[in-house]
Design a protein around this motif. Structure first.
Motif, PDB file in Angstrom:
ATOM      1  N   VAL A 341       0.861  -1.180   0.000  1.00  0.00           N
ATOM      2  CA  VAL A 341       0.000   0.000   0.000  1.00  0.00           C
ATOM      3  C   VAL A 341       0.898   1.231   0.000  1.00  0.00           C
ATOM      4  O   VAL A 341       1.904   1.290   0.722  1.00  0.00           O
ATOM      5  CB  VAL A 341      -0.962   0.005   1.214  1.00  0.00           C
ATOM      6  N   ASP A 342       0.575   2.220  -0.862  1.00  0.00           N
ATOM      7  CA  ASP A 342       1.300   3.486  -0.945  1.00  0.00           C
ATOM      8  C   ASP A 342       0.312   4.621  -0.713  1.00  0.00           C
ATOM      9  O   ASP A 342      -0.840   4.551  -1.156  1.00  0.00           O
ATOM     10  CB  ASP A 342       1.932   3.703  -2.332  1.00  0.00           C
ATOM     11  N   LEU A 343       0.777   5.671  -0.090  1.00  0.00           N
ATOM     12  CA  LEU A 343      -0.024   6.883   0.089  1.00  0.00           C
ATOM     13  C   LEU A 343       0.832   8.070  -0.333  1.00  0.00           C
ATOM     14  O   LEU A 343       1.956   8.239   0.163  1.00  0.00           O
ATOM     15  CB  LEU A 343      -0.473   7.042   1.536  1.00  0.00           C
ATOM     16  N   LYS A 344       0.307   8.883  -1.242  1.00  0.00           N
ATOM     17  CA  LYS A 344       1.074  10.003  -1.788  1.00  0.00           C
ATOM     18  C   LYS A 344       0.210  11.259  -1.810  1.00  0.00           C
ATOM     19  O   LYS A 344      -0.968  11.207  -2.183  1.00  0.00           O
ATOM     20  CB  LYS A 344       1.557   9.673  -3.205  1.00  0.00           C
ATOM     21  N   HIS A 345       0.809  12.383  -1.422  1.00  0.00           N
ATOM     22  CA  HIS A 345       0.111  13.675  -1.475  1.00  0.00           C
ATOM     23  C   HIS A 345       0.970  14.660  -2.257  1.00  0.00           C
ATOM     24  O   HIS A 345       2.182  14.760  -2.041  1.00  0.00           O
ATOM     25  CB  HIS A 345      -0.146  14.226  -0.073  1.00  0.00           C
ATOM     26  N   SER A 346       0.344  15.369  -3.191  1.00  0.00           N
ATOM     27  CA  SER A 346       1.041  16.338  -4.036  1.00  0.00           C
ATOM     28  C   SER A 346       0.404  17.705  -3.885  1.00  0.00           C
ATOM     29  O   SER A 346      -0.826  17.830  -3.814  1.00  0.00           O
ATOM     30  CB  SER A 346       0.996  15.900  -5.505  1.00  0.00           C
ATOM     31  N   ILE A 347       1.275  18.709  -3.867  1.00  0.00           N
ATOM     32  CA  ILE A 347       0.834  20.097  -3.723  1.00  0.00           C
ATOM     33  C   ILE A 347       1.383  20.903  -4.889  1.00  0.00           C
ATOM     34  O   ILE A 347       2.590  20.870  -5.168  1.00  0.00           O
ATOM     35  CB  ILE A 347       1.329  20.714  -2.399  1.00  0.00           C
ATOM     36  N   GLN A 348       0.500  21.596  -5.590  1.00  0.00           N
ATOM     37  CA  GLN A 348       0.899  22.502  -6.658  1.00  0.00           C
ATOM     38  C   GLN A 348       0.984  23.910  -6.082  1.00  0.00           C
ATOM     39  O   GLN A 348       0.019  24.414  -5.491  1.00  0.00           O
ATOM     40  CB  GLN A 348      -0.102  22.467  -7.812  1.00  0.00           C
ATOM     41  N   ASP A 353       5.866  25.607  -8.890  1.00  0.00           N
ATOM     42  CA  ASP A 353       6.535  24.818  -7.857  1.00  0.00           C
ATOM     43  C   ASP A 353       5.616  23.679  -7.407  1.00  0.00           C
ATOM     44  O   ASP A 353       4.390  23.764  -7.514  1.00  0.00           O
ATOM     45  CB  ASP A 353       6.880  25.684  -6.648  1.00  0.00           C
ATOM     46  N   SER A 354       6.224  22.626  -6.892  1.00  0.00           N
ATOM     47  CA  SER A 354       5.434  21.492  -6.423  1.00  0.00           C
ATOM     48  C   SER A 354       6.143  20.821  -5.262  1.00  0.00           C
ATOM     49  O   SER A 354       7.372  20.902  -5.127  1.00  0.00           O
ATOM     50  CB  SER A 354       5.196  20.475  -7.548  1.00  0.00           C
ATOM     51  N   PHE A 355       5.351  20.152  -4.429  1.00  0.00           N
ATOM     52  CA  PHE A 355       5.897  19.392  -3.307  1.00  0.00           C
ATOM     53  C   PHE A 355       5.138  18.085  -3.201  1.00  0.00           C
ATOM     54  O   PHE A 355       3.905  18.061  -3.290  1.00  0.00           O
ATOM     55  CB  PHE A 355       5.769  20.174  -1.994  1.00  0.00           C
ATOM     56  N   GLU A 356       5.881  16.983  -3.045  1.00  0.00           N
ATOM     57  CA  GLU A 356       5.284  15.657  -2.930  1.00  0.00           C
ATOM     58  C   GLU A 356       5.830  14.962  -1.692  1.00  0.00           C
ATOM     59  O   GLU A 356       7.020  15.076  -1.377  1.00  0.00           O
ATOM     60  CB  GLU A 356       5.603  14.807  -4.160  1.00  0.00           C
ATOM     61  N   VAL A 357       4.976  14.217  -1.031  1.00  0.00           N
ATOM     62  CA  VAL A 357       5.399  13.410   0.095  1.00  0.00           C
ATOM     63  C   VAL A 357       4.618  12.102   0.050  1.00  0.00           C
ATOM     64  O   VAL A 357       3.437  12.079  -0.319  1.00  0.00           O
ATOM     65  CB  VAL A 357       5.175  14.147   1.436  1.00  0.00           C
ATOM     66  N   PHE A 384       9.366   6.321   3.693  1.00  0.00           N
ATOM     67  CA  PHE A 384       8.704   7.532   3.214  1.00  0.00           C
ATOM     68  C   PHE A 384       9.706   8.358   2.412  1.00  0.00           C
ATOM     69  O   PHE A 384      10.927   8.244   2.587  1.00  0.00           O
ATOM     70  CB  PHE A 384       8.112   8.347   4.370  1.00  0.00           C
ATOM     71  N   ASN A 385       9.199   9.184   1.512  1.00  0.00           N
ATOM     72  CA  ASN A 385      10.056  10.035   0.697  1.00  0.00           C
ATOM     73  C   ASN A 385       9.372  11.367   0.449  1.00  0.00           C
ATOM     74  O   ASN A 385       8.157  11.508   0.631  1.00  0.00           O
ATOM     75  CB  ASN A 385      10.400   9.354  -0.630  1.00  0.00           C
ATOM     76  N   TRP A 386      10.152  12.344   0.038  1.00  0.00           N
ATOM     77  CA  TRP A 386       9.604  13.651  -0.301  1.00  0.00           C
ATOM     78  C   TRP A 386      10.417  14.245  -1.444  1.00  0.00           C
ATOM     79  O   TRP A 386      11.584  13.899  -1.660  1.00  0.00           O
ATOM     80  CB  TRP A 386       9.608  14.569   0.924  1.00  0.00           C
ATOM     81  N   ARG A 387       9.792  15.141  -2.177  1.00  0.00           N
ATOM     82  CA  ARG A 387      10.436  15.768  -3.336  1.00  0.00           C
ATOM     83  C   ARG A 387       9.853  17.169  -3.510  1.00  0.00           C
ATOM     84  O   ARG A 387       8.635  17.343  -3.530  1.00  0.00           O
ATOM     85  CB  ARG A 387      10.192  14.927  -4.594  1.00  0.00           C
TER      86      ARG A 387
END
Length: 743
Positions: A341-348, A353-357, A384-387
């Protein structure tokens, strides 16, 4: 629509279902916001109304509509409005192409539609048209593992799990904390497209492996058809039903789910294989700038791990399975489930610019049967990872910064039982392994001019492993204690450039460093003297890519100096046993990766028919450099030359037909270069019809000349020129056909 909003500052208001499935061409140049929006909406049967000066609402265009323009001062609009994937968490193929075009090194984007033009039997069918990617199957079927190697990564180890590549899905790690990945878990039936980064070119995802990275992009409710139902049949009892569904809801939710089952006896005797693949994801768009997506996977793999044959046995009868090291008709029954199971949240954000975790958890339980022992391994992965992507200016120049990180843990519980009458007996020993992998990375892309960009970056990697043999421990020279640990730290810098020499052609180059911790599969590996060192490589690369009206090309040349390369040697009497050591000298990896494609208008049978010519060629020159024992010998496991060619006639009605060929040179089995698999050429053909709406039918014929060949080899130290069992035969002549209905 998002690219338009980012460029103009005007917010768009519309139901998600309105733009689902709509595609528009890029808009480049100086336009007023109205002019740009009119071009984006051209031919879509939609128009727009201003709710206020900063908000535009999309509406269906009436048959006759006379709207006045609001005149605003001109501004530059640069972007692509793509209806392929409005998702923030999952990029469209156009987004992936634009992103990889900024990479100063060899990259490839593989369209999932191209994969589905024929049968998808193994991972080789995914990467067959990708230059630089070598895939060697081990069991002539769909499961049982394949060797995937880029630029000589993991050239001579056991077939699966593989090392030397960073495997991602939707930008999240699929490779475990110990650096390994099971190729059996590639879900070949839930692929929208694939991003391939060859070499240390995936720095914007933290990749620093010799071979590079592979990022699998899955469909979403936005990109998938409402429903797909398919069935494939073929020789050797091949059966493959597939089903998928996708939907976008008005309340911000979208869903995608797929299921596939595959059963085949393969072209090898006593080699029954079964696979169950289930994948799904649910996305929720909170607003224009936030999206969360939950991914889940359920898989079950059942297969037999067969013994390799001698070169003569492959020549005489590649289907046989009668000369096993462990007795007549012996095959290794293997099975394991996968739950993930993966959970990902992205912000524009502003300015693009963008941020993902994201975070993930995975569970696998391996059940094997070997003649000397029956292992049972439980692998648990979590992390967990972030970008973060930042678009701005530096010293008055356009600048793009990507930074991020990753923390992942892996817990392995390894138990070994006796084997009694091919059944599991009493417990022999048990070992617990715990891996920690920490990565941090930063990449800066500075545009010195409109056409020349300088790229610099750094990746830091720390990896640690703890071992404990908690059952069946007996002190020995190999294991003086039941506990041990080892850790590694290495920085990996990179410097490169891209130069858009003309509108059609780009040149690129880079200097990079890559690293990989040693494969430590057992407590005894930590106590080895001398201890295994970390493998590093320094690589120089130069290349070009581009596209004209008639030709698309991708050409890269690289040379790598590899220090402490891992040499993996399997046991001649027990394929479950292998040893790893570092090379005594620097090894050299040199290669050329070439991909070409041309679509030629024929207007032969009817107006608009064409011929698609495609091909790729890879030169792999991997060798020792004045080694005290091996001199300048070639490194075994990967053939030096590999080429794939296809000519496909395409009719406007959706019908296509054409031949294809794969040509592979000889492949050394041992480090002493005394025994090699013979070169081979495979001829195939496929035909199909896709009406673009509902129906898709195809037939895929392989190895039409019934060539007897080795698809991969088990590497030995020194075969002494003796024909030993080290050759995994490739598939004999087969035909697979399929039908699919979409609605």
């Amino acid at each position: 629509m998002f690219a338009y909003s980012e460029a103009t500052g005007i917010q768009m208001s519309y139901p998600q279902r309105m733009v689902s499935g709509i595609k528009s061409s890029p808009v480049l140049g100086d336009y007023t916001p109205d002019q740009a929006l009119q071009k984006l909406l051209a031919g879509s049967n939609y128009t727009y109304q201003y709710a206020d000066n900063d908000t535009v609402r999309l509406i269906e265009a009436p048959k006759e509509l006379n709207t006045g323009e609001i005149t605003l001062k001109p501004m530059t609009v640069v972007g692509t409005a793509s209806g392929e994937s409005p998702s923030l968490t999952t990029p469209s193929m156009a987004d992936s192409k634009a992103k990889l075009n900024r990479v100063p090194g060899g990259t490839t984007v593989i369209d999932g539609k191209r994969i589905k033009e024929g049968a998808v039997l193994s991972v080789n069918d995914v990467f067959t048209n990708a230059p630089g990617v070598y895939v060697g199957n081990s069991t002539t079927g769909s499961t049982g593992g394949s060797r995937i190697s880029i630029r000589g990564s993991d050239a001579n180890s056991i077939i699966s799990p593989i090392r030397g590549l960073k495997i991602l899905r939707n930008g999240m790690p699929f490779t475990s904390a110990n650096g390994a990945f099971d190729t059996e878990t590639f879900n070949l039936y839930a692929i929208d497209h694939v991003e391939v980064y060859r070499g240390a070119n995936a720095l914007e995802y933290g990749g620093s492996n010799l071979g590079g990275a592979i990022n699998l992009i899955t469909p979403t409710g936005y990109t998938a058809e409402g429903m797909r139902v398919g069935m494939k049949w073929g020789t050797y009892d091949y059966v493959n039903p597939t089903f998928s569904v996708g939907k976008v809801f008005d309340n911000g939710f979208d869903v995608y789910g797929s299921f596939s089952y595959l059963s085949t006896d393969t072209t090898r005797d006593n080699n029954k294989q079964e696979q169950f693949y289930g994948h799904g994801n649910v996305g929720y768009r909170w607003n224009e700038n936030h999206e969360t997506r939950l991914y889940f996977d359920i898989q079950k793999h059942n297969f037999t791990g067969l013994d390799p044959l001698t070169k003569q046995q492959v020549k005489d009868n590649p289907q046989q399975n009668t000369q096993s090291l462990f007795g007549p008709n012996w095959a290794f029954p293997n099975d394991f489930p996968l739950y993930r199971v993966d959970l990902k949240h992205s912000i524009q954000m502003d300015n693009g610019d963008s941020f993902e975790v994201g975070a993930y958890y995975g569970y696998k339980k391996f059940n094997f049967q070997w003649i000397r022992a029956t292992p049972e391994d439980i692998w648990q992965d979590t992390g967990f990872n972030w970008r973060h992507e930042i678009n701005g200016d530096l010293l008055g120049l356009k600048n793009r910064v990507v930074w991020g990180g990753l923390m992942q843990w892996m817990f392995i519980d390894d138990k070994n039982f006796t084997t009694v009458n091919r059944q599991r007996g009493q417990l022999l020993n048990a070992e617990r392994d715990e891996w920690l992998n920490v990565e941090g990375y930063l990449e800066d892309q500075l545009s010195l001019t409109d056409t020349f960009t300088l790229v610099a970056g750094l990746q830091l990697n720390y990896r640690k492993v703890d071992y404990e043999r908690y059952e069946g421990f007996v002190a020995s020279a190999a294991r003086p204690s039941n506990q041990a640990d080892q850790d590694f730290f290495v920085p990996n810098p990179k410097l490169g450039f891209t130069w858009q020499a003309t509108e059609e052609a780009q040149l690129y180059g880079n200097l990079s460093r890559s690293s990989e911790p040693p494969p430590l599969a057992d407590l005894a590996n930590v106590f080895l003297k001398p201890s295994r060192d970390i493998q590093t490589a320094s690589t120089v690369e130069i290349g070009t890519r581009g596209q004209t009206d008639r030709l698309k090309w991708d050409l890269a040349f690289y040379h790598a100096w590899v220090n402490n390369e891992y040499l993996i040697v399997s046991s001649p009497t027990d394929r479950s046993a292998f040893t790893a050591t570092n090379a005594d000298s620097t090894t050299l990896h040199t290669g050329v990766e070439l991909g070409l494609e041309s679509n030629l208008s024929l207007n032969l049978v009817t107006t608009g028919d064409e011929l698609r010519l495609s091909g790729n060629y890879t030169w792999n020159n991997f060798r020792f450099d004045n080694d005290q024992n091996l001199g300048d010998n070639q490194i075994p496991g990967i053939p030096e030359h590999n080429a794939r060619l296809e000519a496909l006639y395409k009719h406007p009605s959706g019908f296509y037909i054409g031949p294809n060929a794969q040509i592979v040179s000889s492949n050394w089995v041992d480090f002493s270069n005394t025994l090699a698999a013979k070169p081979y050429a495979l001829l195939g053909a496929r035909a199909g019809w896709d009406d673009g709406k509902h129906w898709n039918l195809f037939i895929d014929a392989r190895n039409l000349t019934n060539e007897h060949y080795a698809a991969s080899v088990w590497v030995r130290g020194n075969a002494g020129g003796v024909d030993v069992p080290a050759f995994n035969p490739g598939g004999t002549r087969s035909v697979i056909g399929g039908v699919e209905y979409r609605f």
